[in-house]
Design an enzyme around this catalytic site. Structure first.
Site, PDB file in Angstrom:
ATOM      1  CE  LYS A  90     -37.339  26.416 -14.191  1.00  9.38           C
ATOM      2  NZ  LYS A  90     -35.854  26.614 -14.261  1.00  9.38           N
ATOM      3  CD  GLN A 111     -34.488  19.307 -12.441  1.00 10.08           C
ATOM      4  OE1 GLN A 111     -33.316  19.168 -12.160  1.00 10.08           O
ATOM      5  NE2 GLN A 111     -35.331  19.975 -11.668  1.00 10.08           N
ATOM      6  CE  LYS A 114     -35.149  17.303  -8.615  1.00  7.55           C
ATOM      7  NZ  LYS A 114     -33.960  18.146  -8.358  1.00  7.55           N
ATOM      8  CE  LYS A 126     -29.008  20.288 -12.538  1.00 11.58           C
ATOM      9  NZ  LYS A 126     -29.932  20.374 -11.394  1.00 11.58           N
ATOM     10  N   GLY A 165     -30.313  27.840 -11.292  1.00 14.04           N
ATOM     11  CA  GLY A 165     -29.067  27.557 -10.584  1.00 14.04           C
ATOM     12  C   GLY A 165     -28.948  26.108 -10.139  1.00 14.04           C
ATOM     13  CG  ASP A 166     -27.414  21.944  -9.458  1.00 17.20           C
ATOM     14  OD1 ASP A 166     -28.500  21.464  -9.091  1.00 17.20           O
ATOM     15  OD2 ASP A 166     -26.336  21.335  -9.311  1.00 17.20           O
ATOM     16  CB  THR A 209     -33.842  23.771  -2.691  1.00 22.88           C
ATOM     17  OG1 THR A 209     -33.976  24.398  -3.967  1.00 22.88           O
ATOM     18  CG2 THR A 209     -33.596  22.294  -2.879  1.00 22.88           C
ATOM     19  CG  ASN A 240     -29.755  27.908  -2.439  1.00 24.21           C
ATOM     20  OD1 ASN A 240     -30.594  27.054  -2.692  1.00 24.21           O
ATOM     21  ND2 ASN A 240     -30.062  29.172  -2.216  1.00 24.21           N
ATOM     22  CB  SER A 376     -37.812  27.340 -10.869  1.00 21.64           C
ATOM     23  OG  SER A 376     -36.521  27.633 -10.389  1.00 21.64           O
TER      24      SER A 376
HETATM   25  P1  NDP Z   1     -24.066  25.286  -3.680  1.00 23.68           P
HETATM   26  O1  NDP Z   1     -23.049  25.476  -4.722  1.00 23.68           O
HETATM   27  O2  NDP Z   1     -24.774  26.448  -3.120  1.00 23.68           O
HETATM   28  O3  NDP Z   1     -23.460  24.475  -2.457  1.00 23.68           O
HETATM   29  C1  NDP Z   1     -22.910  23.214  -2.625  1.00 23.68           C
HETATM   30  C2  NDP Z   1     -22.411  22.715  -1.288  1.00 23.68           C
HETATM   31  O4  NDP Z   1     -22.073  21.336  -1.418  1.00 23.68           O
HETATM   32  C3  NDP Z   1     -21.159  23.428  -0.819  1.00 23.68           C
HETATM   33  O5  NDP Z   1     -21.116  23.440   0.559  1.00 23.68           O
HETATM   34  C4  NDP Z   1     -20.075  22.543  -1.418  1.00 23.68           C
HETATM   35  O6  NDP Z   1     -18.834  22.642  -0.746  1.00 23.68           O
HETATM   36  C5  NDP Z   1     -20.662  21.179  -1.245  1.00 23.68           C
HETATM   37  N1  NDP Z   1     -20.135  20.290  -2.297  1.00 23.68           N
HETATM   38  C6  NDP Z   1     -20.287  20.436  -3.628  1.00 23.68           C
HETATM   39  N2  NDP Z   1     -19.630  19.489  -4.307  1.00 23.68           N
HETATM   40  C7  NDP Z   1     -19.022  18.754  -3.372  1.00 23.68           C
HETATM   41  C8  NDP Z   1     -18.186  17.631  -3.433  1.00 23.68           C
HETATM   42  N3  NDP Z   1     -17.828  17.071  -4.593  1.00 23.68           N
HETATM   43  N4  NDP Z   1     -17.757  17.097  -2.269  1.00 23.68           N
HETATM   44  C9  NDP Z   1     -18.136  17.656  -1.086  1.00 23.68           C
HETATM   45  N5  NDP Z   1     -18.920  18.731  -0.959  1.00 23.68           N
HETATM   46  C10 NDP Z   1     -19.352  19.273  -2.082  1.00 23.68           C
HETATM   47  O7  NDP Z   1     -25.102  24.248  -4.329  1.00 23.68           O
HETATM   48  P2  NDP Z   1     -26.610  23.945  -3.906  1.00 23.68           P
HETATM   49  O8  NDP Z   1     -26.801  24.078  -2.443  1.00 23.68           O
HETATM   50  O9  NDP Z   1     -27.476  24.707  -4.818  1.00 23.68           O
HETATM   51  O10 NDP Z   1     -26.745  22.405  -4.329  1.00 23.68           O
HETATM   52  C11 NDP Z   1     -26.486  21.327  -3.433  1.00 23.68           C
HETATM   53  C12 NDP Z   1     -27.173  20.075  -3.942  1.00 23.68           C
HETATM   54  O11 NDP Z   1     -28.590  20.301  -4.014  1.00 23.68           O
HETATM   55  C13 NDP Z   1     -26.767  19.612  -5.335  1.00 23.68           C
HETATM   56  O12 NDP Z   1     -26.854  18.195  -5.387  1.00 23.68           O
HETATM   57  C14 NDP Z   1     -27.858  20.186  -6.228  1.00 23.68           C
HETATM   58  O13 NDP Z   1     -28.001  19.448  -7.427  1.00 23.68           O
HETATM   59  C15 NDP Z   1     -29.067  20.007  -5.329  1.00 23.68           C
HETATM   60  N6  NDP Z   1     -30.220  20.844  -5.611  1.00 23.68           N
HETATM   61  C16 NDP Z   1     -30.124  22.202  -5.670  1.00 23.68           C
HETATM   62  C17 NDP Z   1     -31.251  22.969  -5.895  1.00 23.68           C
HETATM   63  C18 NDP Z   1     -31.205  24.461  -5.866  1.00 23.68           C
HETATM   64  O14 NDP Z   1     -32.271  25.070  -5.981  1.00 23.68           O
HETATM   65  N7  NDP Z   1     -30.070  25.095  -5.701  1.00 23.68           N
HETATM   66  C19 NDP Z   1     -32.547  22.347  -6.146  1.00 23.68           C
HETATM   67  C20 NDP Z   1     -32.560  20.908  -5.993  1.00 23.68           C
HETATM   68  C21 NDP Z   1     -31.428  20.217  -5.757  1.00 23.68           C
HETATM   69  P3  NDP Z   1     -17.625  23.441  -1.408  1.00 23.68           P
HETATM   70  O15 NDP Z   1     -17.966  24.891  -1.263  1.00 23.68           O
HETATM   71  O16 NDP Z   1     -16.442  23.018  -0.637  1.00 23.68           O
HETATM   72  O17 NDP Z   1     -17.563  23.005  -2.846  1.00 23.68           O
HETATM   73  O1  2IT Z   2     -31.917  20.137  -9.143  1.00 22.39           O
HETATM   74  C1  2IT Z   2     -32.772  21.043  -9.216  1.00 22.39           C
HETATM   75  O2  2IT Z   2     -33.980  20.784  -9.126  1.00 22.39           O
HETATM   76  C2  2IT Z   2     -32.319  22.429  -9.351  1.00 22.39           C
HETATM   77  N1  2IT Z   2     -31.124  22.675  -9.352  1.00 22.39           N
HETATM   78  C3  2IT Z   2     -33.318  23.528  -9.521  1.00 22.39           C
HETATM   79  C4  2IT Z   2     -33.823  23.578 -10.925  1.00 22.39           C
HETATM   80  C5  2IT Z   2     -34.692  24.768 -11.258  1.00 22.39           C
HETATM   81  O3  2IT Z   2     -35.048  24.853 -12.443  1.00 22.39           O
HETATM   82  O4  2IT Z   2     -35.027  25.574 -10.396  1.00 22.39           O
END
Ligand code: NDP
Ligand code: 2IT
Length: 444
Positions: A90, A111, A114, A126, A165-166, A209, A240, A376
């Site tokens: 997952k 993961q 976590k 992943k 998603g991520d 998240t 997100n 999830s």
């Molecule tokens: P999104 O794609 O929704 O948003 C990512 C954000 O981070 C954007 O604002 C983006 O800016 C910025 N960003 C991404 N890459 C870079 C970079 N190299 N340098 C600077 N800014 C950057 O992703 P999420 O919000 O889903 O994910 C954010 C983090 O949270 C990640 O580390 C992800 O692994 C983690 N995460 C996500 C989960 C989820 O459920 N979505 C769960 C657990 C962890 P820009 O638009 O300019 O690229």
């Molecule tokens: O980093 C993470 O935990 C995620 N992007 C969410 C993974 C999931 O299966 O919901």
């Protein structure tokens, strides 16, 4: 050499060119010394750490698709199925130009732990691609997702591996991926999470998240006789995780004064208006600098300086290694006392060491961003039951699990004589569950 040191060295030698993976392995294994050292012979004999740091399998594949000009483009897709010790693989899919095998392996490795902390039966995996959804039309994104799934579908399943998603993968992408899976297999099953609410998605998954990050941060503060109310908060990112962290922090009475994206950051001393951010990012797929068009009293600055803004609590919610030693020194000088990771490994190793040495409060991502995968897993439960839960029920399960994660990591830290070191607490609490399952299932 100790078993832990040997295994860190082994991970570096056997995985050349994968610095993020080395970093994640080093951080986890370093924390496990108190557990491993107590019973080193047994862990060595059973090769627990060799098996834990070697993925079950790494799948890499070509993703050809046609852009709007009629040109064929080729990206590389990945799925790392890291560990199924405690449940089906997952973990999310990341679409970002920086994606490579080492990054997917670091994320898959994190993961495992976590997911163990959630207390739910899910293993670690992943995937993703170096595809950049930015600036692509909906049709191009659909073409890419369909091609990506045309290979991935043979490796996943509701009881095998369940992606989500991520970065760069949200509701739109999950919808296209799901449609193609269904078309290829003829099966309507909970093979992806983060689905749309009309076809098996769960309420709260979008918010999960960010909300989960705030629930566990509030719990940590409560345990230290504080609360989020009245605190000044800086959040990096505006995707997100960041958006819903801001929303929940404000609900708890905090004042969030800054957010960012990869181009720059906005400072709004009156408090970020989250509806404006949603309009820009979720509807228009725009840039955070557009915030000042709607809120002229806010200020936009190009570049990486978001951590220069004074705050009590810093929530890095963008990407790995975005908060460095220089950043944390500045934050601390400006009065920051707590950092909680919304992103995966956003704080560099040196910055983490500084935080712990200076007795700042710190929640590692594998604990503090577990709310997404938790919800999830609740989506998987609802799909199996063929029902939908209410927002309130799902949110209260999420909150309960985040509070429970805090209890586990704080108890483990105390048990090993490092009270309030939640890095060690999280790694040990998770490792115990995973290694116990590995022992019980024999040499596989
Ligand atoms: P999104 O794609 O929704 O948003 C990512 C954000 O981070 C954007 O604002 C983006 O800016 C910025 N960003 C991404 N890459 C870079 C970079 N190299 N340098 C600077 N800014 C950057 O992703 P999420 O919000 O889903 O994910 C954010 C983090 O949270 C990640 O580390 C992800 O692994 C983690 N995460 C996500 C989960 C989820 O459920 N979505 C769960 C657990 C962890 P820009 O638009 O300019 O690229
Ligand atoms: O980093 C993470 O935990 C995620 N992007 C969410 C993974 C999931 O299966 O919901």
């Amino acid at each position: 050499m100790s078993y832990v040191d040997e295994m860190i060295q082994r991970a570096v030698n056997k995985n050349p060119g994968e610095p993020e993976f080395h970093q994640a392995v080093r951080e986890v294994l370093d924390s496990l010394r108190p557990v491993i050292d107590r019973d080193e012979d047994m862990y060595r004999r059973d090769a627990i750490l060799e098996r834990l740091t070697e993925p079950d399998r790494v799948i890499s594949f070509r993703v050809p698709w046609i852009n709007d000009k009629g040109h064929v483009k080729v990206n590389r897709g990945y799925r790392v199925q890291f560990s199924s010790a405690i449940g089906p693989y997952k973990g999310g899919l990341r679409f970002h130009p920086s994606v490579n095998q080492g990054i997917v392996k670091f994320l898959g490795f994190e993961q495992i732990f976590k997911n163990a902390l959630t207390g739910l039966p899910i293993g670690g995996g992943k995937g993703g691609s170096d595809f950049d959804p930015k600036g692509k039309s909906d049709r191009e994104v659909m073409a890419f997702c369909q091609s990506f799934m045309s290979e991935l579908y043979r490796h996943i399943g509701a009881n095998i591996d369940v992606p989500a998603g991520d970065i760069g993968v949200g509701g739109r992408e999950v919808g296209y991926l799901y449609g193609q899976f269904k078309r290829l297999t003829g099966r309507y099953e909970g093979v992806l999470t983060g689905k749309g609410l009309t076809f098996g998605g769960s309420l709260v998954r979008t918010e999960a998240t960010g909300y989960g990050l705030i629930y566990i941060t509030e719990e940590m503060l409560r345990d230290h006789d504080m609360t989020m109310s009245g605190k000044t908060v800086v959040v990096s990112g505006s995707g997100n995780v960041a958006t819903y962290a801001v929303e929940r922090a404000q609900h708890f009475g905090a004042k969030v004064v800054a957010m960012s994206d990869s181009n720059g950051y906005v400072y709004d001393p009156k408090g970020i208006q989250v509806d404006v951010v949603k309009e820009i990012k979720e509807k228009r797929r725009g840039r955070i600098k557009e915030y000042v068009d709607a809120v002229p009293t806010a200020k936009y600055t190009e570049g990486k300086g978001v951590w220069s803004i004074p705050c009590d609590i810093a929530l890095p919610c963008a990407t790995q290694n975005e908060l460095t030693l220089d950043d944390i020194r500045t934050l601390k000088d400006n009065g920051c006392f707590a950092v909680a990771e919304g992103a995966n490994m956003p704080v560099t190793q040196e910055a983490t060491d500084f935080i712990l040495e200076n007795k700042m409060l710190f929640l590692p991502g594998k604990a503090s961003n577990a709310g997404g995968v938790t919800t999830s897993a609740l989506e998987m439960t609802q799909n199996s039951e063929r029902v939908y839960w209410s927002f309130e029920k799902t949110d209260s399960r999420l909150k309960e699990i985040m509070v429970n994660i805090y209890a586990q990591i704080s108890t483990a830290a105390k048990e090993y004589g490092v009270e309030d070191n939640f890095v060690i607490g999280a790694n040990i609490a998770a490792f115990k569950k995973v290694s116990d399952a590995m022992h019980s299932q024999g040499v596989v």
